[in-house]
Design an enzyme around this catalytic site. Structure first.
Site, PDB file in Angstrom:
ATOM      1  N   ASP A 133       6.370  -5.891  -1.504  1.00 34.19           N
ATOM      2  CA  ASP A 133       6.197  -4.559  -2.097  1.00 34.19           C
ATOM      3  C   ASP A 133       6.047  -3.521  -0.980  1.00 34.19           C
ATOM      4  O   ASP A 133       5.618  -3.837   0.126  1.00 34.19           O
ATOM      5  CB  ASP A 133       4.935  -4.515  -2.969  1.00 34.19           C
ATOM      6  CG  ASP A 133       5.035  -5.449  -4.169  1.00 34.19           C
ATOM      7  OD1 ASP A 133       6.156  -5.818  -4.539  1.00 34.19           O
ATOM      8  OD2 ASP A 133       3.962  -5.804  -4.706  1.00 34.19           O
TER       9      ASP A 133
HETATM   10  N1  URA Z   1       3.057 -10.559  -4.558  1.00 34.41           N
HETATM   11  C1  URA Z   1       2.895  -9.242  -4.794  1.00 34.41           C
HETATM   12  O1  URA Z   1       2.291  -8.832  -5.788  1.00 34.41           O
HETATM   13  N2  URA Z   1       3.425  -8.368  -3.910  1.00 34.41           N
HETATM   14  C2  URA Z   1       4.089  -8.746  -2.795  1.00 34.41           C
HETATM   15  O2  URA Z   1       4.532  -7.898  -2.004  1.00 34.41           O
HETATM   16  C3  URA Z   1       4.251 -10.116  -2.564  1.00 34.41           C
HETATM   17  C4  URA Z   1       3.723 -11.005  -3.462  1.00 34.41           C
END
Ligand code: URA
Length: 237
Positions: A101
């Site tokens: 993310d």
């Molecule tokens: N899980 C998440 O919620 N975000 C990420 O970036 C990676 C795994």
């Protein structure tokens, strides 16, 4: 491939710099000075630039410590991407092997090896990924058990068993520091898993991907090439 493209992909400079330097005689191909930037060279040609041999690599592999605020994409017209951070090469075919993310930090492999990326990301392979997180909420043994059994999210999505390790709980601020290992990579998976047990992820960082660990010497935004040993262990996944 054109000579100027070959050299820029191997990180020797920008196409316009290289055009100028090729014209001024700084490049040889198979022992002969070549002054036309459009000369076609094969991947096994012997190319030198300023007297140094420049060997063509078919595949390139980087470990990036992704900083927050950058998107996991190859290119974007408005936003900075993780591939934009790899400024030592002008290769056009790099992409991130997987996504984090925008606000997540940590280990991301940037490569042009589609087969390796597929192997690491394929849901069939269940490659372990370990994350460090800070949670708004007090994690406890019940959460460990729920995650170990495989939590079912409110939308019905059944997650594979995950290992939750509670590092510390601050009772005053009601926050927890944890590590969690998951074996799949569904959209916002960790945030959704903790949300299902009533906690918000306020910081998230990926530490490992299969046998590969984030190099602690890399600050957020820094990257380095993978070593030959790291590449071969990744290929054995
Ligand atoms: N899980 C998440 O919620 N975000 C990420 O970036 C990676 C795994």
């Amino acid at each position: 491939m054109r000579l100027d493209k070959y050299l820029s992909e191997m990180g020797c400079g920008t196409r316009s710099e290289l055009k100028k330097n090729i014209k001024s005689g700084l490049v040889t191909v198979d022992g002969v000075v070549v002054k036309d930037p459009g000369t076609k060279v094969a991947e096994n040609s012997e190319v030198t630039y300023r007297g140094e041999t420049v060997t063509y690599e078919e595949y390139t592999y980087y470990m990036l410590n992704k900083p927050a605020g950058v998107i996991s994409a190859s290119e974007d017209s408005r936003e900075e991407t993780v591939v934009d951070l790899i400024d030592e090469t002008k290769r056009k075919d790099l992409f991130p092997a997987g996504r984090l993310d925008r606000d997540t930090e940590g280990l991301l492999i940037i490569t042009n090896d589609g087969e390796l990326a597929h192997r690491l990301l394929s849901p069939k392979h269940h490659v372990d990924k370990k994350y460090f997180a800070i949670l708004d909420g007090k994690a406890d043994d019940n959460d460990v058990e729920v995650f170990r059994e495989g939590i079912v999210l409110p939308d019905g999505l059944a997650c594979l068993p995950a290992d939750l390790d509670i590092l510390s709980v601050d009772t005053e601020s009601e926050t927890s520091r944890i590590e969690i290992t998951i074996r799949e990579g569904k959209f916002h998976q960790i945030k959704r898993m903790f949300s299902a047990v009533g906690m918000e992820v306020i910081y998230l960082k990926r530490l490992t991907m299969g046998p590969l660990s984030l190099d602690p010497d890399l600050a957020p935004g820094e990257y380095r090439r993978l070593t030959d040993d790291e590449i071969s262990v990744l290929k054995s996944v």
